[in-house]
Write a protein that holds these residues in place. Sequence first.
Motif, mmCIF file in Angstrom:
data_model
loop_
_atom_site.group_PDB
_atom_site.id
_atom_site.type_symbol
_atom_site.label_atom_id
_atom_site.label_comp_id
_atom_site.label_asym_id
_atom_site.label_seq_id
_atom_site.Cartn_x
_atom_site.Cartn_y
_atom_site.Cartn_z
ATOM 1 N N TYR A 67 3.255 3.028 2.966
ATOM 2 C CA TYR A 67 4.685 3.253 2.735
ATOM 3 C C TYR A 67 5.066 4.697 3.045
ATOM 4 O O TYR A 67 6.051 4.961 3.749
ATOM 5 C CB TYR A 67 5.007 2.907 1.279
ATOM 6 C CG TYR A 67 6.412 3.240 0.845
ATOM 7 C CD1 TYR A 67 7.500 2.483 1.265
ATOM 8 C CD2 TYR A 67 6.661 4.331 0.013
ATOM 9 C CE1 TYR A 67 8.789 2.779 0.865
ATOM 10 C CE2 TYR A 67 7.947 4.643 -0.393
ATOM 11 C CZ TYR A 67 9.003 3.867 0.032
ATOM 12 O OH TYR A 67 10.274 4.182 -0.359
ATOM 13 N N ARG A 68 4.278 5.648 2.546
ATOM 14 C CA ARG A 68 4.590 7.057 2.769
ATOM 15 C C ARG A 68 4.443 7.432 4.239
ATOM 16 O O ARG A 68 5.241 8.200 4.780
ATOM 17 C CB ARG A 68 3.683 7.930 1.904
ATOM 18 C CG ARG A 68 4.014 7.847 0.413
ATOM 19 C CD ARG A 68 3.074 8.671 -0.432
ATOM 20 N NE ARG A 68 3.462 8.658 -1.831
ATOM 21 C CZ ARG A 68 2.753 9.177 -2.816
ATOM 22 N NH1 ARG A 68 1.589 9.760 -2.550
ATOM 23 N NH2 ARG A 68 3.180 9.125 -4.062
ATOM 24 N N ASP A 69 3.404 6.885 4.897
ATOM 25 C CA ASP A 69 3.205 7.183 6.320
ATOM 26 C C ASP A 69 4.360 6.636 7.163
ATOM 27 O O ASP A 69 4.799 7.284 8.129
ATOM 28 C CB ASP A 69 1.884 6.583 6.801
ATOM 29 C CG ASP A 69 0.665 7.329 6.257
ATOM 30 O OD1 ASP A 69 0.844 8.481 5.795
ATOM 31 O OD2 ASP A 69 -0.447 6.766 6.292
ATOM 32 N N LEU A 70 4.851 5.465 6.785
ATOM 33 C CA LEU A 70 5.972 4.881 7.521
ATOM 34 C C LEU A 70 7.237 5.721 7.351
ATOM 35 O O LEU A 70 7.965 5.979 8.315
ATOM 36 C CB LEU A 70 6.231 3.444 7.051
ATOM 37 C CG LEU A 70 5.201 2.395 7.481
ATOM 38 C CD1 LEU A 70 5.467 1.063 6.786
ATOM 39 C CD2 LEU A 70 5.207 2.214 8.992
ATOM 40 N N LEU A 71 7.497 6.166 6.115
ATOM 41 C CA LEU A 71 8.670 7.014 5.881
ATOM 42 C C LEU A 71 8.538 8.321 6.658
ATOM 43 O O LEU A 71 9.521 8.822 7.214
ATOM 44 C CB LEU A 71 8.838 7.294 4.391
ATOM 45 C CG LEU A 71 9.211 6.117 3.496
ATOM 46 C CD1 LEU A 71 9.482 6.601 2.069
ATOM 47 C CD2 LEU A 71 10.435 5.382 4.012
ATOM 48 N N ALA A 72 7.318 8.881 6.682
ATOM 49 C CA ALA A 72 7.099 10.140 7.405
ATOM 50 C C ALA A 72 7.303 9.969 8.905
ATOM 51 O O ALA A 72 7.689 10.912 9.599
ATOM 52 C CB ALA A 72 5.697 10.663 7.113
ATOM 53 N N SER A 73 7.059 8.754 9.408
ATOM 54 C CA SER A 73 7.223 8.509 10.850
ATOM 55 C C SER A 73 8.673 8.295 11.248
ATOM 56 O O SER A 73 8.989 8.184 12.435
ATOM 57 C CB SER A 73 6.389 7.292 11.264
ATOM 58 O OG SER A 73 6.950 6.097 10.728
ATOM 59 N N GLY A 74 9.583 8.214 10.248
ATOM 60 C CA GLY A 74 11.000 8.073 10.563
ATOM 61 C C GLY A 74 11.617 6.756 10.138
ATOM 62 O O GLY A 74 12.817 6.546 10.319
ATOM 63 N N ILE A 75 10.808 5.859 9.567
ATOM 64 C CA ILE A 75 11.344 4.591 9.067
ATOM 65 C C ILE A 75 12.226 4.872 7.847
ATOM 66 O O ILE A 75 11.890 5.691 6.995
ATOM 67 C CB ILE A 75 10.197 3.634 8.677
ATOM 68 C CG1 ILE A 75 9.408 3.213 9.919
ATOM 69 C CG2 ILE A 75 10.719 2.405 7.960
ATOM 70 C CD1 ILE A 75 10.194 2.393 10.901
ATOM 71 N N HIS A 76 13.351 4.190 7.757
ATOM 72 C CA HIS A 76 14.266 4.401 6.630
ATOM 73 C C HIS A 76 13.764 3.754 5.350
ATOM 74 O O HIS A 76 13.844 4.346 4.269
ATOM 75 C CB HIS A 76 15.646 3.857 6.984
ATOM 76 C CG HIS A 76 16.584 3.797 5.814
ATOM 77 N ND1 HIS A 76 17.049 4.918 5.176
ATOM 78 C CD2 HIS A 76 17.104 2.734 5.137
ATOM 79 C CE1 HIS A 76 17.829 4.563 4.173
ATOM 80 N NE2 HIS A 76 17.875 3.247 4.123
ATOM 81 N N ASP A 82 0.846 -1.194 0.000
ATOM 82 C CA ASP A 82 0.000 0.000 0.000
ATOM 83 C C ASP A 82 0.882 1.244 0.000
ATOM 84 O O ASP A 82 1.706 1.423 0.906
ATOM 85 C CB ASP A 82 -0.910 -0.001 1.236
ATOM 86 C CG ASP A 82 -1.849 1.195 1.243
ATOM 87 O OD1 ASP A 82 -1.526 2.198 1.913
ATOM 88 O OD2 ASP A 82 -2.897 1.134 0.569
ATOM 89 N N VAL A 83 0.710 2.092 -1.012
ATOM 90 C CA VAL A 83 1.554 3.279 -1.144
ATOM 91 C C VAL A 83 1.357 4.231 0.031
ATOM 92 O O VAL A 83 2.311 4.833 0.537
ATOM 93 C CB VAL A 83 1.260 3.994 -2.484
ATOM 94 C CG1 VAL A 83 1.995 5.323 -2.550
ATOM 95 C CG2 VAL A 83 1.653 3.121 -3.652
ATOM 96 N N ARG A 84 0.120 4.372 0.477
ATOM 97 C CA ARG A 84 -0.150 5.302 1.590
ATOM 98 C C ARG A 84 0.559 4.848 2.858
ATOM 99 O O ARG A 84 1.133 5.659 3.582
ATOM 100 C CB ARG A 84 -1.658 5.395 1.824
ATOM 101 C CG ARG A 84 -2.042 6.397 2.916
ATOM 102 C CD ARG A 84 -3.542 6.517 3.038
ATOM 103 N NE ARG A 84 -4.131 7.021 1.801
ATOM 104 C CZ ARG A 84 -5.442 7.162 1.616
ATOM 105 N NH1 ARG A 84 -6.293 6.814 2.581
ATOM 106 N NH2 ARG A 84 -5.890 7.634 0.481
#
Length: 425
Positions: free
Chosen positions: A102-111, A98-100
Motif C-alpha cells: 500500500y505504501r509503495d503504491l502511494l509513493a509511486s503516485g497512486i491516489h 499488505d501495508v508495505r
Amino acid sequence: MNAPWKPTPGNRDPFAAFICDEAALDTLRPVVIELGWQPEKCAKGGLRNAVQSLSVAASPNILMVDLSESGDPLNDINALAEVCEPGTVVIAVGQVNDVRLYRDLLASGIHDYLLKPLSASQLRDALNHAQAVFAAPKANDPDAAKRHISTAVVGTRGGVGASTIATSLAWLFSADHKLPTALLDLDVHFGTGALALDLEPGRGLTDAIDNPSRIDGLFIERAMIRANDNLAILSAEAPINSPLMTDGSAFVQLEEEFRHAFEMTVIDLPRNMLINFPHLLADVNVVILATEMTLASARDTIRILSWLKSNAAHAQPVIVANKVQNGVAEISKADFEASIERKIDFSVPYDLKAASNAAKLGQTFADANRASKASAALRELAERVIGASDEEAVDGPAGKKSLLGSFDFKSLLAKKDKAGARADA
C-alpha cells in the motif's frame, strides 16, 4: 446526493476502469451510473489491458485499475505512468492486504488502493474523493495559487501563556478576519487548545501519529473538530502512560494538508518539539516567542532565537511579552531587550480576571474579553501575522559575541538586589 461529474474541456473521459472479475464490475457499475458516468467505461481486464488501451487513447480524468492479475504491481504501475497524461487520478484495486505494498503504491503516485471484495460505499467514497482531488488547484497552477501563512507559537518557559496566544490568534483569524484557519495543538498529552474552545479533542491527532499514511484531505476533513465556520482544530489528550512514538513525519504531512485546505495555520508548539522535530518549522512563516520578564525566560529567549537563526532562518520571529505587570517584573523591559539584542514586538498586560472569565465561558481569551487591553494587544498581533507575507523577515542585530555569552546575569541580578534593598529601606 452526488451531482453528476462534469468533465473538463477536451477529449478526456471523466472516468474509466479496467477490472478483472465480474463480481467487482457488478458492484462498480451502479456507482458509476449514480455519479453520472458511462457504465460502458468499466471494461473487463487488468492493469496490462489499461496500459495497452491508454497507449493509443487519451487517459481519463479518473482511472481505476485492477492489480489482481499483476505479478509485479510496482513495475506495472511504472508502465502505466508512461501512458497516463499528467493529472490523471489513479485508483488501484487488488486482493493483497499488505501495508508495505500500500505504501509503495502511494509513493509511486497512486491516489488510493482498495481491497477486494469491493463494496458500493467504499467505491463511492473513493470516487468522490478522487473527484475532489482532480478538481483541486494544482501546485504548478499560478492562477490557482493562494496565500497561506503558517504561524508557530512557542513558549520560552512553561506557563507563559503560549496556548492562550495560539487559541486567541486562531479565533481572531477565523472570526474577525473570516479566514479559513487550522489550529494544531502539538502538546499531545497535556494540550489545552480544545479545552480553551470548550471542545472534546477527539482522536484525530493520535490517529495521524499512529497511521501517517492515512493523512490526506479526506482524513483532515473527518479528523478535525469544527469550532466555528472558519476554524477547525486538531488536538489530542493521549494517555500519560503512552509515550510519543513518532519520527515527526505525521506532523509534516498534516502541515502540508493544511496548506491546501486553509489560509492560516496556527501551531501550538511546545519548545521540546523544536529539539525533537526541527523539520516542523520548514514551512512556517512566523514564529511567535511568548515570554515573560524573568531571567530564565530571557535566557531561553536568547537560546531559541539563536536556534531559529541556525535552523529556521526563513521564519520571522516575533517576541511577545505576556502577562506583563508594571512595576513588579523580575527584570525591566530595557534590560530584557538589551539581553536579547532586539526589541519586544508586543506586550500583553496581565489580566487574571479576564483569564478567569474566558475559562468560565469556555471561550478563547480574545473572544471572551474583547474590551480588555490584553485582547487589543492580541488583535494587533493578529494583524501583524496576517501582514507577514508582505514583510521581510526581521533579524536581530548581528554581533561578534554569541547571544548567550552577551547575557550578563550578574549585572541583572545586581540591579534586582539593589531594587530589593531600596524597597526594604
